[in-house]
Design an enzyme around this catalytic site. Structure first.
Site, PDB file in Angstrom:
ATOM      1  N   PRO A 266       0.839  -1.203   0.000  1.00 30.00           N
ATOM      2  CA  PRO A 266       0.000   0.000   0.000  1.00 30.00           C
ATOM      3  C   PRO A 266       0.874   1.253   0.000  1.00 30.00           C
ATOM      4  O   PRO A 266       1.834   1.330   0.762  1.00 30.00           O
ATOM      5  CB  PRO A 266      -0.790  -0.118   1.309  1.00 30.00           C
TER       6      PRO A 266
ATOM      7  N   GLN B 248      -6.180  -2.269   2.892  1.00 29.94           N
ATOM      8  CA  GLN B 248      -5.399  -2.096   4.119  1.00 29.94           C
ATOM      9  C   GLN B 248      -6.077  -1.079   5.030  1.00 29.94           C
ATOM     10  O   GLN B 248      -6.492  -0.009   4.588  1.00 29.94           O
ATOM     11  CB  GLN B 248      -3.975  -1.622   3.843  1.00 29.94           C
TER      12      GLN B 248
ATOM     13  N   CYS C  40       3.530   2.331   9.200  1.00 29.16           N
ATOM     14  CA  CYS C  40       3.664   3.710   8.720  1.00 29.16           C
ATOM     15  C   CYS C  40       4.557   4.521   9.662  1.00 29.16           C
ATOM     16  O   CYS C  40       4.303   4.586  10.862  1.00 29.16           O
ATOM     17  CB  CYS C  40       2.288   4.359   8.615  1.00 29.16           C
TER      18      CYS C  40
ATOM     19  N   LYS D 208       1.120  -5.912   8.514  1.00 33.38           N
ATOM     20  CA  LYS D 208       2.356  -5.358   7.962  1.00 33.38           C
ATOM     21  C   LYS D 208       2.972  -4.445   9.004  1.00 33.38           C
ATOM     22  O   LYS D 208       2.282  -3.603   9.591  1.00 33.38           O
ATOM     23  CB  LYS D 208       2.083  -4.586   6.670  1.00 33.38           C
TER      24      LYS D 208
ATOM     25  N   ASN E 230       9.848  -7.126   2.910  1.00 30.84           N
ATOM     26  CA  ASN E 230       9.645  -5.837   2.233  1.00 30.84           C
ATOM     27  C   ASN E 230      10.867  -4.967   2.489  1.00 30.84           C
ATOM     28  O   ASN E 230      11.396  -4.949   3.590  1.00 30.84           O
ATOM     29  CB  ASN E 230       8.376  -5.181   2.777  1.00 30.84           C
ATOM     30  N   GLY E 231      11.286  -4.271   1.437  1.00 28.90           N
ATOM     31  CA  GLY E 231      12.388  -3.326   1.578  1.00 28.90           C
ATOM     32  C   GLY E 231      13.477  -3.544   0.545  1.00 28.90           C
ATOM     33  O   GLY E 231      14.082  -4.616   0.472  1.00 28.90           O
TER      34      GLY E 231
ATOM     35  N   GLY F  22       7.157  -2.122  -2.924  1.00 27.23           N
ATOM     36  CA  GLY F  22       6.638  -0.767  -2.797  1.00 27.23           C
ATOM     37  C   GLY F  22       7.257   0.155  -3.824  1.00 27.23           C
ATOM     38  O   GLY F  22       6.920   0.144  -5.006  1.00 27.23           O
TER      39      GLY F  22
END
Length: 384
Positions: free
Chosen positions: A26, A80, A111, A151, A213-214, A237
């Protein structure tokens, strides 16, 4: 451009079977229906909506109700949710289930934006262990047959890591999968993601999929992450900004059917034009759609021979006809520029001290006065 390949590997999240272990992360203002549709046209996977504020959904905010809509071509559908109050999040989940808005729900605990963490939300929230567990538990129960995932980030900063505790708590609460952005909130999007942390989480959480992720800028990166960490899938992302065909590369890398891309300038121009067209359709307003595509100009044409006049024109265009005129001036045969088009995309910035509620780090439990502040945060973030 050669792409590393891995053995064919599917991903199962609850009852959802994915041909490739790939999830679109997202991204606020990016992963609307238009962008999700475009990514699907190139590849396969699970494509998640922009972050939706649970309070706004419960209040049926007009903008939020538009953001949770999916095009008929989208399946499975994914939303999400963000929130800090277990009851509000559970009610938002019940609305999604009862009104058939999605097939999958993800909860945002990653976030790092100050306006979110300052009120105890996003990456700040897993520090409060009981609150985190309560939110996931109530959301899972409200979701019923729909798979609900989590997440998160590594933690608030290197001295306040939460990902292992949060991963095990999510597993115990019945989450269908957990995804880790391998940075802390204090790192924001700077430096390099700590893939070792993804491997640690995979060893700690054993009964549900663990997604990494990353720093996935290419299909090669995705293959390497899964090989190095043994994670079950990847969440992409910033790497797909201005490059939605990355999902085609990913599909091919993981053994699914895909079409090899020759990313000439003409190919990129056509992808940009298609994105603009889908945005116009999404907003049902040509001017609005053409304004929204402007933020994507630099990402699409990174490294390509596109002069400043055309770039400026695309960043101010107000109609599809004007976009067509500008794109027609490009050398569509110009080849893929190689390294100049690769690497980091989107925001990065520098490490910074996270904005947190007063005395947030003093205890892993929620104090009475903090609970009142959290309820206020739900209201202040209302609006999608």
């Amino acid at each position: 451009m050669s792409i590393a390949t891995a053995p064919a590997r599917a991903l199962r999240i609850g009852p959802i079977d994915l041909d490739v272990p790939v999830v679109l992360a997202p991204m606020a203002g990016i992963t609307n229906t238009a962008f999700r549709r475009l990514c699907r046209e190139y590849g396969a996977g699970l494509y998640v909506s922009e972050m939706i504020t649970s309070r706004a959904l419960v209040e049926r905010n007009d903008t939020t109700m538009r953001l949770i809509r999916h095009h008929e071509s989208e399946t499975p559908r994914s939303i999400q949710l963000y929130g800090v109050d277990p009851k509000t999040i559970a009610e938002a989940v019940r609305i999604i289930v009862a009104e058939d808005h999605a097939d999958h729900i993800d909860l945002n605990f990653g976030c790092p934006v100050p306006k979110v963490t300052r009120k105890g939300g996003g990456a700040a929230l897993p520090w409060k262990t009981s609150l985190f567990s309560d939110i996931v538990d109530q959301a899972v129960k409200a979701a019923g047959p729909l798979p609900l995932t989590v997440k998160m980030r590594k933690g608030i900063d290197p001295d306040h890591l939460t990902f292992l505790d949060a991963g095990r708590a999510a597993e115990d609460a019945g989450a269908a999968a957990v995804a880790l952005h391998a940075r802390t909130a204090s790192e924001f999007y700077s430096g390099y993601a700590d893939w070792n942390a993804i491997g640690e989480l995979k060893q700690a959480v054993t009964s549900i999929p663990v997604l990494g992720n990353g720093d996935i800028w290419s299909a090669d990166d995705a293959v390497r992450m899964m090989a190095e960490t043994d994670c079950d899938g990847v969440v992409v992302g910033r790497g797909c900004l201005g490059r939605p065909w990355l999902f085609g590369d990913l599909a091919g890398a993981f053994g699914a059917e895909s079409v090899a891309v020759d990313a000439t300038l003409g190919f990129v121009a056509n992808a940009f034009r298609r994105h603009a067209e889908l945005l116009v359709d999404f907003f049902d307003d040509e001017d609005h759609g053409c304004r929204d595509i402007r933020k994507h100009v630099a990402w699409y044409f990174k490294g390509y021979p596109v002069g400043s006049d055309i770039r400026t024109g695309l960043a101010t265009a107000q109609s599809l006809a004007h976009i067509d005129e500008l794109l027609g001036q490009l050398d569509h045969d110009a080849p893929y520029p190689g390294a100049d088009a690769e690497g980091q995309r989107g925001r990065a910035g520098r490490p910074k001290r996270p904005a947190l509620p007063d005395k947030w780090l003093d205890s892993r439990e929620v104090a009475a006065d903090t609970g009142e502040m959290l309820r206020g945060a739900e209201i202040e973030n209302s609006g999608g």
